[in-house]
Design a protein around this motif. Sequence first.
Motif, PDB file in Angstrom:
ATOM      1  N   CYS A 146      -1.555  23.933 138.377  1.00 28.67           N
ATOM      2  CA  CYS A 146      -2.351  22.734 138.081  1.00 28.67           C
ATOM      3  C   CYS A 146      -2.149  22.296 136.625  1.00 28.67           C
ATOM      4  O   CYS A 146      -2.196  23.109 135.712  1.00 28.67           O
ATOM      5  CB  CYS A 146      -3.825  23.038 138.342  1.00 28.67           C
ATOM      6  SG  CYS A 146      -4.899  21.669 137.899  1.00 28.67           S
ATOM      7  N   ILE A 147      -1.911  21.002 136.420  1.00 28.37           N
ATOM      8  CA  ILE A 147      -1.715  20.485 135.061  1.00 28.37           C
ATOM      9  C   ILE A 147      -2.943  19.693 134.589  1.00 28.37           C
ATOM     10  O   ILE A 147      -2.886  18.984 133.597  1.00 28.37           O
ATOM     11  CB  ILE A 147      -0.435  19.623 134.978  1.00 28.37           C
ATOM     12  CG1 ILE A 147      -0.487  18.479 136.008  1.00 28.37           C
ATOM     13  CG2 ILE A 147       0.812  20.465 135.178  1.00 28.37           C
ATOM     14  CD1 ILE A 147       0.558  17.421 135.811  1.00 28.37           C
ATOM     15  N   LEU A 148      -4.038  19.791 135.338  1.00 30.52           N
ATOM     16  CA  LEU A 148      -5.327  19.189 134.984  1.00 30.52           C
ATOM     17  C   LEU A 148      -5.248  17.677 134.776  1.00 30.52           C
ATOM     18  O   LEU A 148      -5.902  17.130 133.888  1.00 30.52           O
ATOM     19  CB  LEU A 148      -5.911  19.883 133.751  1.00 30.52           C
ATOM     20  CG  LEU A 148      -6.205  21.377 133.931  1.00 30.52           C
ATOM     21  CD1 LEU A 148      -6.597  22.006 132.601  1.00 30.52           C
ATOM     22  CD2 LEU A 148      -7.306  21.602 134.955  1.00 30.52           C
ATOM     23  N   CYS A 149      -4.436  17.008 135.593  1.00 32.27           N
ATOM     24  CA  CYS A 149      -4.348  15.547 135.464  1.00 32.27           C
ATOM     25  C   CYS A 149      -5.613  14.872 135.998  1.00 32.27           C
ATOM     26  O   CYS A 149      -5.893  13.728 135.681  1.00 32.27           O
ATOM     27  CB  CYS A 149      -3.127  15.032 136.216  1.00 32.27           C
ATOM     28  SG  CYS A 149      -3.251  15.224 138.004  1.00 32.27           S
ATOM     29  N   GLY A 150      -6.357  15.569 136.871  1.00 37.36           N
ATOM     30  CA  GLY A 150      -7.625  15.038 137.383  1.00 37.36           C
ATOM     31  C   GLY A 150      -7.484  14.022 138.504  1.00 37.36           C
ATOM     32  O   GLY A 150      -8.478  13.442 138.953  1.00 37.36           O
ATOM     33  N   LYS A 151      -6.256  13.780 138.984  1.00 36.75           N
ATOM     34  CA  LYS A 151      -6.097  12.773 140.043  1.00 36.75           C
ATOM     35  C   LYS A 151      -6.820  13.188 141.320  1.00 36.75           C
ATOM     36  O   LYS A 151      -7.375  12.358 142.039  1.00 36.75           O
ATOM     37  CB  LYS A 151      -4.602  12.553 140.326  1.00 36.75           C
ATOM     38  CG  LYS A 151      -3.941  11.643 139.319  1.00 36.75           C
ATOM     39  CD  LYS A 151      -2.456  11.809 139.305  1.00 36.75           C
ATOM     40  CE  LYS A 151      -1.757  10.886 140.235  1.00 36.75           C
ATOM     41  NZ  LYS A 151      -0.284  10.877 140.004  1.00 36.75           N
ATOM     42  N   CYS A 152      -6.816  14.493 141.607  1.00 32.21           N
ATOM     43  CA  CYS A 152      -7.504  14.970 142.827  1.00 32.21           C
ATOM     44  C   CYS A 152      -9.009  14.711 142.720  1.00 32.21           C
ATOM     45  O   CYS A 152      -9.633  14.274 143.684  1.00 32.21           O
ATOM     46  CB  CYS A 152      -7.225  16.462 143.028  1.00 32.21           C
ATOM     47  SG  CYS A 152      -7.676  17.475 141.618  1.00 32.21           S
ATOM     48  N   ILE A 176      -9.861  23.263 138.289  1.00 34.08           N
ATOM     49  CA  ILE A 176     -10.443  22.380 139.299  1.00 34.08           C
ATOM     50  C   ILE A 176     -11.136  23.257 140.336  1.00 34.08           C
ATOM     51  O   ILE A 176     -10.519  24.197 140.859  1.00 34.08           O
ATOM     52  CB  ILE A 176      -9.336  21.538 139.986  1.00 34.08           C
ATOM     53  CG1 ILE A 176      -8.560  20.711 138.955  1.00 34.08           C
ATOM     54  CG2 ILE A 176      -9.924  20.655 141.083  1.00 34.08           C
ATOM     55  CD1 ILE A 176      -9.344  19.640 138.237  1.00 34.08           C
ATOM     56  N   CYS A 199      -1.635  14.706 144.166  1.00 30.43           N
ATOM     57  CA  CYS A 199      -1.299  15.767 143.198  1.00 30.43           C
ATOM     58  C   CYS A 199       0.186  15.652 142.823  1.00 30.43           C
ATOM     59  O   CYS A 199       1.054  15.709 143.696  1.00 30.43           O
ATOM     60  CB  CYS A 199      -1.600  17.138 143.805  1.00 30.43           C
ATOM     61  SG  CYS A 199      -1.209  18.486 142.658  1.00 30.43           S
ATOM     62  N   PRO A 200       0.478  15.492 141.522  1.00 33.13           N
ATOM     63  CA  PRO A 200       1.882  15.261 141.146  1.00 33.13           C
ATOM     64  C   PRO A 200       2.737  16.521 141.119  1.00 33.13           C
ATOM     65  O   PRO A 200       3.944  16.450 140.935  1.00 33.13           O
ATOM     66  CB  PRO A 200       1.756  14.678 139.728  1.00 33.13           C
ATOM     67  CG  PRO A 200       0.476  15.226 139.190  1.00 33.13           C
ATOM     68  CD  PRO A 200      -0.437  15.423 140.365  1.00 33.13           C
ATOM     69  N   VAL A 201       2.097  17.694 141.262  1.00 35.36           N
ATOM     70  CA  VAL A 201       2.839  18.967 141.191  1.00 35.36           C
ATOM     71  C   VAL A 201       2.493  19.819 142.425  1.00 35.36           C
ATOM     72  O   VAL A 201       1.845  19.349 143.357  1.00 35.36           O
ATOM     73  CB  VAL A 201       2.480  19.723 139.886  1.00 35.36           C
ATOM     74  CG1 VAL A 201       2.970  18.990 138.661  1.00 35.36           C
ATOM     75  CG2 VAL A 201       0.971  19.957 139.791  1.00 35.36           C
ATOM     76  N   ALA A 203       0.320  22.116 142.867  1.00 33.38           N
ATOM     77  CA  ALA A 203      -0.980  22.791 142.813  1.00 33.38           C
ATOM     78  C   ALA A 203      -1.770  22.599 144.107  1.00 33.38           C
ATOM     79  O   ALA A 203      -2.627  23.411 144.445  1.00 33.38           O
ATOM     80  CB  ALA A 203      -1.793  22.262 141.632  1.00 33.38           C
ATOM     81  N   LEU A 204      -1.502  21.510 144.817  1.00 35.05           N
ATOM     82  CA  LEU A 204      -2.122  21.272 146.122  1.00 35.05           C
ATOM     83  C   LEU A 204      -0.995  20.940 147.096  1.00 35.05           C
ATOM     84  O   LEU A 204      -0.224  20.005 146.859  1.00 35.05           O
ATOM     85  CB  LEU A 204      -3.122  20.108 146.050  1.00 35.05           C
ATOM     86  CG  LEU A 204      -4.382  20.357 145.226  1.00 35.05           C
ATOM     87  CD1 LEU A 204      -5.128  19.043 144.966  1.00 35.05           C
ATOM     88  CD2 LEU A 204      -5.313  21.350 145.914  1.00 35.05           C
TER      89      LEU A 204
HETATM   90  S1  SF4 Z   1      -4.081  16.553 141.124  1.00 35.85           S
HETATM   91 FE1  SF4 Z   1      -3.059  18.565 141.171  1.00 35.85          FE
HETATM   92  S2  SF4 Z   1      -2.385  18.916 139.085  1.00 35.85           S
HETATM   93 FE2  SF4 Z   1      -3.844  17.243 138.991  1.00 35.85          FE
HETATM   94  S3  SF4 Z   1      -5.807  18.235 138.518  1.00 35.85           S
HETATM   95 FE3  SF4 Z   1      -5.668  18.084 140.740  1.00 35.85          FE
HETATM   96  S4  SF4 Z   1      -4.761  20.026 141.430  1.00 35.85           S
HETATM   97 FE4  SF4 Z   1      -4.395  19.847 139.221  1.00 35.85          FE
END
Ligand code: SF4
Length: 309
Positions: A146-152, A176, A199-201, A203-204
């Motif tokens: 997770c890169i903590l972008c917060g999109k989720c 998250i 999620c751009p990576v 992590a999900l």
């Molecule tokens: S969208 Fe993905 S990368 Fe971004 S905060 Fe949520 S889990 Fe982390």
Amino acid sequence: MINMVIDGKKVKVSRDSTVLEAAKQVGIDIPALCYDKNLEIVAACRLCVVEIDGKNKLETSCSTKVREGMNVNTHSEKIDTVRKDVLQLLLDSHPNDCLTCQKAGECLLQKYAYEYDVNFVKHDGAMRPHLVDTSSPYILKDDSKCILCGKCVRTCSEVAERQVLAFADRGYDTRIVLDADQTLETSSCVSCNRCVTVCPVGALIDKRTLGKVRSWEGEKQVVKCKSCQYGCNFEVIKNRGKNIAVKAMEPTEGRPLCLRGRLTTEFINVDKPEKPFRKIDGKFEETSWTKALGLEEVMEKMELLKEDE
Ligand code: SF4
Ligand code: SF4
Ligand code: SF4
């Protein structure tokens, strides 16, 4: 429309655009990890910085509105240094896992690391905790990526009755969480996969696509869900002539995405769909397709009508 200059070119763009959107309108792609056209702008990742004439510091292009006569540079040594630093900081606490990561090939962190020539560096510093939530048959959550972008968080909160995801803890320990730090299974998550699609990576991850095909091998066909009037978009993933999985595409405003719609689309399109699961009292249980698609009453009525014939 307004007139402005982007990277030395005179262009006409819509007056209500941000600089990032204006650049896109004229074919210039500014890198960004936390930006999504359908979500609230937070200007958190700092990757989209640009130089604007008359400003002393770099500005985030996702949050800066265009104006008549504006002169913007989207690339320079100063900008590239900042972007490289941002990417290096992310990669310094990120697992070097691209070889086996399901997101490889469509991951934005991987894409930008390649474009800006930033590498994983072996170092003794702290890494993000390797917390992997495997409790759901539909989603895999890997906090180490997770890169903590917060999109989720932002996309889940777009649907009033959901709002399952949130940031927890502080500083380097920020992560998250679902509800009050529950698992995907025990939380109120409805497995709609909105968060997975934005999620751009890695992590999900959509667990029903996991290990089936690499992103560059499969062909994709866009189909519309037929479950309700929203008609959300899904991708049918094909490999060697077979339809192997269905993936939700980015939700747009007013389109909620839901598990029933995804399962319906999967049932109709996938050659051999996996068994569906339902969450009952905070536990996932394997179920029949009739129950998963909410067709029990319809089927019962059809049986009754058959008897009457
Ligand atoms: S969208 Fe993905 S990368 Fe971004 S905060 Fe949520 S889990 Fe982390
Ligand atoms: S999330 Fe992206 S950068 Fe991280 S391991 Fe997966 S493909 Fe590589
Ligand atoms: S799957 Fe849907 S309900 Fe569950 S956390 Fe993601 S966006 Fe929220």
